[in-house]
Design a protein around this motif. Structure first.
Motif, PDB file in Angstrom:
ATOM      1  N   LEU A 178      39.259  37.271  33.900  1.00 46.56           N
ATOM      2  CA  LEU A 178      38.105  37.924  34.516  1.00 46.56           C
ATOM      3  C   LEU A 178      37.352  38.760  33.494  1.00 46.56           C
ATOM      4  O   LEU A 178      36.119  38.726  33.428  1.00 46.56           O
ATOM      5  N   VAL A 222      35.302  36.523  31.353  1.00 50.30           N
ATOM      6  CA  VAL A 222      34.110  36.026  32.038  1.00 50.30           C
ATOM      7  C   VAL A 222      33.028  37.094  32.044  1.00 50.30           C
ATOM      8  O   VAL A 222      31.852  36.827  31.798  1.00 50.30           O
ATOM      9  N   TYR A 252      32.896  32.216  40.957  1.00 48.74           N
ATOM     10  CA  TYR A 252      32.325  33.389  40.303  1.00 48.74           C
ATOM     11  C   TYR A 252      30.959  33.684  40.901  1.00 48.74           C
ATOM     12  O   TYR A 252      30.188  32.781  41.194  1.00 48.74           O
TER      13      TYR A 252
END
Length: 189
Positions: free
Chosen positions: A22, A25, A139
């Protein structure tokens, strides 16, 4: 502190890997003015129509509820001439679907790149990918306030030779348009 129970240690390692993914990202959401994609990467793209230059060829699209318009438009593309557009008429769930051709290497990790632009009050979009044999990953992207942004997803593992990419609008945004372009799938080097 180190976990003595192997099952707890395994769970901690898994949760840490998800947090690291995460965090990675979040570091890979950027204005396209700082783009990491090159023309060579575009030429090597595994997806057959990631630039929408063939119109809706190879791109599925559907809604589950709500009402949307799907278009491939000229003149607003991030790269090339065309880009995909989802326009909210009545909000719900809509998606454009891209499939990688068979033959992905399960011994390699992959990277996905996608340019997105939100317009006319759209306050976000969603990007899913489903690596072969693995769970879907979702996402939330945006808003981009009328600018092109790049999302990058790295170190994607697959267990079977397929990959499905879903460019979606569901729940959010409740109004406006979302443009998609330059969707690229490549093995990591």
């Amino acid at each position: 502190k180190r976990a003595d129970n192997p099952r707890i240690a395994q769970r901690i390692a898994f949760e840490r890997s998800q947090l690291d993914k995460l965090h990675g990202v979040l570091e890979q959401w950027m204005p396209c003015t700082r783009d990491v994609v090159t023309d060579q990467m575009r030429a090597e793209n595994i997806l057959p129509n990631g630039d929408f230059e063939k119109g809706m060829d190879d791109i599925g699209h559907d809604t589950r509820w709500g009402e949307y318009r799907f278009n491939v438009i000229d003149g607003e593309a991030y790269h090339g001439k065309k880009c995909g557009e989802i326009t909210v008429v009545e909000h719900g769930w809509a998606r454009m679907v891209m499939n990688a051709p068979k033959g992905l290497d399960t011994n390699k990790k992959y990277a996905l790149y996608c340019a997105v632009k939100t317009l006319d009050g759209a306050d976000g979009a969603h990007f899913w990918f489903i690596p072969g044999g693995c769970n879907a990953q979702l996402y939330t992207l945006g808003p981009t306030n009328g600018q092109w942004y790049r999302a990058v997803f790295r170190n994607i593992e697959i267990r079977a030779d397929g990959m499905q990419i879903l460019l979606t609008v569901h729940g959010v945004p409740t109004t406006g348009r979302v443009l998609w372009d330059d969707v690229i799938l490549l093995p990591e080097k």
